[in-house]
Design an enzyme around this catalytic site. Structure first.
Site, PDB file in Angstrom:
ATOM      1  N   PHE A   1      -8.581   9.809 -31.829  1.00  0.00           N
ATOM      2  CA  PHE A   1      -9.556  10.893 -31.762  1.00  0.00           C
ATOM      3  C   PHE A   1     -10.618  10.644 -32.822  1.00  0.00           C
ATOM      4  CE2 PHE A   1     -11.434  15.047 -31.879  1.00  0.00           C
ATOM      5  CZ  PHE A   1     -11.376  15.438 -30.543  1.00  0.00           C
TER       6      PHE A   1
ATOM      7  N   ASP B   1     -13.309   9.712 -21.634  1.00  0.00           N
ATOM      8  CA  ASP B   1     -11.896   9.791 -21.980  1.00  0.00           C
ATOM      9  C   ASP B   1     -11.085   9.753 -20.672  1.00  0.00           C
ATOM     10  OD1 ASP B   1      -9.715  10.188 -23.729  1.00  0.00           O
ATOM     11  OD2 ASP B   1      -9.845  12.348 -23.550  1.00  0.00           O
TER      12      ASP B   1
ATOM     13  N   ARG C   1     -19.628  17.383 -36.495  1.00  0.00           N
ATOM     14  CA  ARG C   1     -20.726  16.790 -35.729  1.00  0.00           C
ATOM     15  C   ARG C   1     -21.775  16.154 -36.647  1.00  0.00           C
ATOM     16  NH1 ARG C   1     -20.325  18.423 -30.346  1.00  0.00           N
ATOM     17  NH2 ARG C   1     -19.601  20.545 -29.961  1.00  0.00           N
TER      18      ARG C   1
ATOM     19  N   GLU D   1     -23.710  10.068 -22.204  1.00  0.00           N
ATOM     20  CA  GLU D   1     -22.456  10.734 -22.598  1.00  0.00           C
ATOM     21  C   GLU D   1     -22.037  10.274 -23.992  1.00  0.00           C
ATOM     22  OE1 GLU D   1     -20.271  12.847 -22.376  1.00  0.00           O
ATOM     23  OE2 GLU D   1     -19.409  13.172 -20.410  1.00  0.00           O
ATOM     24  N   ASP D   2     -21.247  11.117 -24.662  1.00  0.00           N
ATOM     25  CA  ASP D   2     -20.715  10.685 -25.960  1.00  0.00           C
ATOM     26  C   ASP D   2     -19.469   9.826 -25.781  1.00  0.00           C
ATOM     27  OD1 ASP D   2     -19.161  12.808 -25.032  1.00  0.00           O
ATOM     28  OD2 ASP D   2     -19.180  13.924 -26.912  1.00  0.00           O
TER      29      ASP D   2
HETATM   30  P1  IMP Z   1     -13.039  13.561 -20.251  1.00  0.00           P
HETATM   31  O1  IMP Z   1     -13.365  14.479 -19.140  1.00  0.00           O
HETATM   32  O2  IMP Z   1     -11.573  13.558 -20.586  1.00  0.00           O
HETATM   33  O3  IMP Z   1     -13.560  12.156 -20.074  1.00  0.00           O
HETATM   34  O4  IMP Z   1     -13.674  14.247 -21.500  1.00  0.00           O
HETATM   35  C1  IMP Z   1     -14.708  13.791 -22.201  1.00  0.00           C
HETATM   36  C2  IMP Z   1     -15.011  14.829 -23.256  1.00  0.00           C
HETATM   37  O5  IMP Z   1     -13.836  15.100 -24.074  1.00  0.00           O
HETATM   38  C3  IMP Z   1     -16.036  14.263 -24.196  1.00  0.00           C
HETATM   39  O6  IMP Z   1     -17.335  14.518 -23.740  1.00  0.00           O
HETATM   40  C4  IMP Z   1     -15.674  14.957 -25.484  1.00  0.00           C
HETATM   41  O7  IMP Z   1     -16.296  16.221 -25.551  1.00  0.00           O
HETATM   42  C5  IMP Z   1     -14.181  15.155 -25.425  1.00  0.00           C
HETATM   43  N1  IMP Z   1     -13.469  14.093 -26.172  1.00  0.00           N
HETATM   44  C6  IMP Z   1     -12.622  13.173 -25.672  1.00  0.00           C
HETATM   45  N2  IMP Z   1     -12.167  12.350 -26.626  1.00  0.00           N
HETATM   46  C7  IMP Z   1     -12.764  12.746 -27.774  1.00  0.00           C
HETATM   47  C8  IMP Z   1     -12.712  12.263 -29.138  1.00  0.00           C
HETATM   48  O8  IMP Z   1     -12.035  11.292 -29.501  1.00  0.00           O
HETATM   49  N3  IMP Z   1     -13.493  12.957 -30.022  1.00  0.00           N
HETATM   50  C9  IMP Z   1     -14.257  14.024 -29.682  1.00  0.00           C
HETATM   51  N4  IMP Z   1     -14.337  14.477 -28.431  1.00  0.00           N
HETATM   52  C10 IMP Z   1     -13.596  13.854 -27.482  1.00  0.00           C
END
Ligand code: IMP
Length: 172
Positions: free
Chosen positions: A149, A100, A162, A96-97
């Site tokens: 962010f 959050d 990206r 995963e990247d």
């Molecule tokens: P989650 O379901 O809230 O954990 O969402 C995770 C996804 O939200 C990541 O895979 C990203 O695509 C996006 N995301 C959350 N925070 C960031 C950030 O700081 N930068 C870019 N994308 C983010």
């Protein structure tokens, strides 16, 4: 919207951390063949670096999830791409990247677990634990960060940034 001019995490710092993670993962999977499942699109750059740093035979596949709410996760996830390879009996590591709220990763792990892998683990480049809405922890974390962010190194804001080689803070 303002993009920081200086890196939040530099190319060098990313490279060093990816090498550290790869060493730990390689040790943990010494006796097992890995199947990396990369979460598109944001993890593509991280996975490409991690896979080469791992320096061991592995298989690669992809998953893509859309959460319906233009940014914030809602809990409603639709899979637009699932791994082609059968996961049954495989040692799967999800790449995963960023973790959050944790909702996306939770949905992915749930879905993949249903396919019967021999083991299932999660590796995330970035972790924002203070934003979590569901109890989930990654097995491997690159960097733990505050509620900011970030973009670059594969991560986007509305499909932009990206291509940046490092991680920058985007003030919205
Ligand atoms: P989650 O379901 O809230 O954990 O969402 C995770 C996804 O939200 C990541 O895979 C990203 O695509 C996006 N995301 C959350 N925070 C960031 C950030 O700081 N930068 C870019 N994308 C983010």
């Amino acid at each position: 919207m303002k993009l920081s001019e200086t890196p939040f995490i530099s190319v060098h710092e990313i490279q060093e951390r990816v090498a550290d993670l790869a060493e730990i993962i390689s040790q943990n999977y010494a006796q097992r063949e890995l199947l990396l499942v990369t979460v598109l699109k944001g993890s593509a750059v991280f996975a490409a670096d991690l896979m080469r740093a791992l320096n061991r035979p592995l298989q690669l596949d992809y998953v893509r999830v859309r959460s319906y709410n233009g940014g914030e996760s809602t809990g409603a996830h639709v899979f637009t791409l699932l791994p082609e390879a059968p996961l049954a009996g495989q040692h799967v590591l999800v790449v995963e990247d960023i973790l959050d709220t944790g909702l996306t990763a939770t949905a992915i792990l749930e879905r993949l677990r249903a396919a019967g892998p021999a083991s299932l683990a999660l590796c995330t480049l970035l972790d924002k634990p203070s934003r979590r809405r569901v109890a989930i922890t990654a097995d491997y974390v690159g960097f733990t960060i505050d509620e900011i962010f970030v973009v670059g190194y594969g991560l986007d804001y509305n499909e932009r940034f990206r291509e940046l080689p490092d991680l920058r803070v985007l003030t919205l």
